[in-house]
Design a protein around this motif. Structure first.
Motif, PDB file in Angstrom:
ATOM      1  N   PHE A  59       0.866  -1.182   0.000  1.00 40.59           N
ATOM      2  CA  PHE A  59       0.000   0.000   0.000  1.00 40.59           C
ATOM      3  C   PHE A  59       0.907   1.238   0.000  1.00 40.59           C
ATOM      4  O   PHE A  59       1.601   1.500   0.981  1.00 40.59           O
ATOM      5  CB  PHE A  59      -0.874  -0.061   1.260  1.00 40.59           C
ATOM      6  CG  PHE A  59      -1.810   1.098   1.464  1.00 40.59           C
ATOM      7  CD1 PHE A  59      -2.517   1.654   0.410  1.00 40.59           C
ATOM      8  CD2 PHE A  59      -2.011   1.615   2.752  1.00 40.59           C
ATOM      9  CE1 PHE A  59      -3.404   2.718   0.620  1.00 40.59           C
ATOM     10  CE2 PHE A  59      -2.892   2.668   2.964  1.00 40.59           C
ATOM     11  CZ  PHE A  59      -3.588   3.222   1.899  1.00 40.59           C
ATOM     12  N   TYR A  60       0.915   1.960  -1.130  1.00 38.60           N
ATOM     13  CA  TYR A  60       1.725   3.178  -1.245  1.00 38.60           C
ATOM     14  C   TYR A  60       0.885   4.330  -0.730  1.00 38.60           C
ATOM     15  O   TYR A  60      -0.149   4.675  -1.343  1.00 38.60           O
ATOM     16  CB  TYR A  60       2.145   3.416  -2.702  1.00 38.60           C
ATOM     17  CG  TYR A  60       3.135   2.381  -3.170  1.00 38.60           C
ATOM     18  CD1 TYR A  60       4.503   2.609  -3.085  1.00 38.60           C
ATOM     19  CD2 TYR A  60       2.707   1.156  -3.679  1.00 38.60           C
ATOM     20  CE1 TYR A  60       5.428   1.653  -3.491  1.00 38.60           C
ATOM     21  CE2 TYR A  60       3.619   0.186  -4.088  1.00 38.60           C
ATOM     22  CZ  TYR A  60       4.975   0.450  -3.985  1.00 38.60           C
ATOM     23  OH  TYR A  60       5.878  -0.517  -4.388  1.00 38.60           O
ATOM     24  N   ALA A  61       1.330   4.900   0.375  1.00 41.06           N
ATOM     25  CA  ALA A  61       0.463   5.834   1.090  1.00 41.06           C
ATOM     26  C   ALA A  61       1.219   7.072   1.549  1.00 41.06           C
ATOM     27  O   ALA A  61       2.448   7.071   1.629  1.00 41.06           O
ATOM     28  CB  ALA A  61      -0.124   5.115   2.304  1.00 41.06           C
ATOM     29  N   ALA A  62       0.463   8.116   1.816  1.00 36.87           N
ATOM     30  CA  ALA A  62       1.008   9.328   2.429  1.00 36.87           C
ATOM     31  C   ALA A  62       0.100   9.612   3.628  1.00 36.87           C
ATOM     32  O   ALA A  62      -1.125   9.689   3.455  1.00 36.87           O
ATOM     33  CB  ALA A  62       0.967  10.488   1.437  1.00 36.87           C
ATOM     34  N   TRP A  63       0.670   9.739   4.800  1.00 39.47           N
ATOM     35  CA  TRP A  63      -0.115   9.778   6.039  1.00 39.47           C
ATOM     36  C   TRP A  63      -1.185  10.873   6.049  1.00 39.47           C
ATOM     37  O   TRP A  63      -2.229  10.737   6.654  1.00 39.47           O
ATOM     38  CB  TRP A  63       0.813   9.962   7.258  1.00 39.47           C
ATOM     39  CG  TRP A  63       1.511  11.291   7.286  1.00 39.47           C
ATOM     40  CD1 TRP A  63       2.745  11.566   6.778  1.00 39.47           C
ATOM     41  CD2 TRP A  63       1.019  12.534   7.812  1.00 39.47           C
ATOM     42  NE1 TRP A  63       3.049  12.883   6.950  1.00 39.47           N
ATOM     43  CE2 TRP A  63       2.013  13.509   7.584  1.00 39.47           C
ATOM     44  CE3 TRP A  63      -0.161  12.919   8.460  1.00 39.47           C
ATOM     45  CZ2 TRP A  63       1.862  14.847   7.967  1.00 39.47           C
ATOM     46  CZ3 TRP A  63      -0.327  14.237   8.846  1.00 39.47           C
ATOM     47  CH2 TRP A  63       0.677  15.187   8.603  1.00 39.47           C
ATOM     48  N   PHE A  64      -0.898  11.999   5.363  1.00 39.81           N
ATOM     49  CA  PHE A  64      -1.787  13.172   5.454  1.00 39.81           C
ATOM     50  C   PHE A  64      -2.937  13.133   4.452  1.00 39.81           C
ATOM     51  O   PHE A  64      -3.868  13.923   4.541  1.00 39.81           O
ATOM     52  CB  PHE A  64      -0.966  14.446   5.187  1.00 39.81           C
ATOM     53  CG  PHE A  64      -0.196  14.391   3.894  1.00 39.81           C
ATOM     54  CD1 PHE A  64      -0.803  14.691   2.701  1.00 39.81           C
ATOM     55  CD2 PHE A  64       1.141  13.979   3.884  1.00 39.81           C
ATOM     56  CE1 PHE A  64      -0.103  14.606   1.504  1.00 39.81           C
ATOM     57  CE2 PHE A  64       1.849  13.888   2.692  1.00 39.81           C
ATOM     58  CZ  PHE A  64       1.223  14.199   1.495  1.00 39.81           C
ATOM     59  N   CYS A  65      -2.865  12.208   3.498  1.00 42.66           N
ATOM     60  CA  CYS A  65      -3.736  12.288   2.317  1.00 42.66           C
ATOM     61  C   CYS A  65      -5.132  11.703   2.566  1.00 42.66           C
ATOM     62  O   CYS A  65      -5.272  10.539   2.930  1.00 42.66           O
ATOM     63  CB  CYS A  65      -3.044  11.527   1.178  1.00 42.66           C
ATOM     64  SG  CYS A  65      -4.058  11.399  -0.299  1.00 42.66           S
ATOM     65  N   PRO A  66      -6.188  12.491   2.339  1.00 40.69           N
ATOM     66  CA  PRO A  66      -7.542  11.972   2.575  1.00 40.69           C
ATOM     67  C   PRO A  66      -7.938  10.868   1.591  1.00 40.69           C
ATOM     68  O   PRO A  66      -8.760  10.013   1.913  1.00 40.69           O
ATOM     69  CB  PRO A  66      -8.437  13.207   2.402  1.00 40.69           C
ATOM     70  CG  PRO A  66      -7.643  14.182   1.595  1.00 40.69           C
ATOM     71  CD  PRO A  66      -6.193  13.900   1.904  1.00 40.69           C
ATOM     72  N   PHE A  67      -7.327  10.872   0.393  1.00 38.27           N
ATOM     73  CA  PHE A  67      -7.642   9.827  -0.592  1.00 38.27           C
ATOM     74  C   PHE A  67      -7.000   8.505  -0.147  1.00 38.27           C
ATOM     75  O   PHE A  67      -7.599   7.441  -0.264  1.00 38.27           O
ATOM     76  CB  PHE A  67      -7.148  10.249  -1.985  1.00 38.27           C
ATOM     77  CG  PHE A  67      -7.750  11.560  -2.425  1.00 38.27           C
ATOM     78  CD1 PHE A  67      -9.005  11.606  -3.015  1.00 38.27           C
ATOM     79  CD2 PHE A  67      -7.081  12.766  -2.203  1.00 38.27           C
ATOM     80  CE1 PHE A  67      -9.571  12.817  -3.385  1.00 38.27           C
ATOM     81  CE2 PHE A  67      -7.643  13.981  -2.570  1.00 38.27           C
ATOM     82  CZ  PHE A  67      -8.891  14.011  -3.163  1.00 38.27           C
TER      83      PHE A  67
END
Ligand SMILES: N[C@@H](CCC(=O)N[C@@H](CS)C(=O)NCC(=O)O)C(=O)O
Length: 256
Positions: A32-40
């Motif tokens: 899972f490629y994620a960014a902690w702040f991102c609502p999407f």
């Protein structure tokens, strides 16, 4: 081109989310490629947690557009996944994929085809109308534009809430529809503190729905410290961010 600030953004989750990230640091078939702040990202993270799917959390800064990430999503936007070596992106597409692939997990869509289609209609409403009104309100600088955005946000929210059977959209079953809006409900305090949003403007089942979303264990487990979001959203509130979303809002174009 994203700015220096965005490229150097605080680069990992905090609070409850940090613990969840740690619990998902082992190698897995699903990355899972994620960014902690991102609502999407938050949308897909909620689906993964609700369905109790095994995944490996990998933090990326989507503003940096590093080659490794562009190979996974050529658009350079989070979230994205790699599953058995194949890549996919787009939060709502990912959520549908997880629902289709992990049939043994808790369902997040109803069985009935008509009801499934109705869920998709309201997901579409939230994704196109509510989400863009949220960003428009946040980025607006002049008071009249902020009010205009806020009115639109409230109207699109009320239209949606009229369809909520209670406690969730479908009644007792928590679904992808609730997940689609949850990350923005969690972030609503930004508009309360800076754009004059008040619960009374919405009324109806809003206070209860908002409370239930904020108390949902999957939401708590995937949320960072409030202070971190407050810092992150300053650039939206000042309309200074060069994110693709912000540029689309400025240009009056649909969200990427
Ligand atoms: N429609 C996409 C939107 C994803 C998106 O815009 N993500 C932001 C982070 S919240 C991003 O990757 N921004 C990088 C950029 O704007 O360059 C989705 O639903 O997945």
């Amino acid at each position: 081109m994203s700015s220096f600030v965005e490229k150097n953004i605080y680069h990992h989750a905090s609070g409850e989310a940090e613990q969840t990230v740690k619990a998902h640091s082992n190698k897995c078939d699903l990355v899972f490629y994620a960014a902690w702040f991102c609502p999407f990202v938050h949308r897909t993270w909620l689906a993964l947690e609700e369905k109790e799917i095994l995944y490996e959390y990998r933090e990326v800064n989507p503003y940096k557009k590093e080659k490794e990430f562009l190979d996974i999503n050529p658009l350079g936007l989070t979230p994205a996944i790699a599953y058995h070596g194949k890549a996919l992106h787009e939060s709502l597409v990912l959520n549908e994929f997880l629902e289709d692939e992990f049939t043994g997990s808790k369902p997040l869509l109803p069985k009935d085809s008509f009801e499934r289609a109705r869920c998709r209609l309201w997901i579409d409403h939230l994704a196109k109308k509510f989400t863009s009104a949220f960003f428009r309100t946040m980025q607006a600088q002049e008071e009249d534009k902020q009010k205009e955005g806020l009115n639109e946000l409230v109207e699109t929210l009320k239209t949606y809430l009229d369809q909520v059977k209670g406690p969730w959209f479908l009644g007792e079953q928590f679904s992808l529809v609730d997940i689609t809006v949850a990350p923005w409900i969690f972030r609503m305090y930004i508009l309360e503190e800076h754009r004059g949003f008040k619960d009374e403007l919405v009324g109806g089942c809003w206070p209860e729905y908002k409370k239930l979303i904020k108390e949902r264990p999957s939401v708590i487990k995937t949320s960072s410290d409030r202070q971190r979001y407050t810092e992150f959203y300053q650039r939206y509130l000042q309309n200074e961010t060069e994110s693709e979303i912000a540029k689309a809002i400025r240009a009056g174009k649909p969200l990427p």
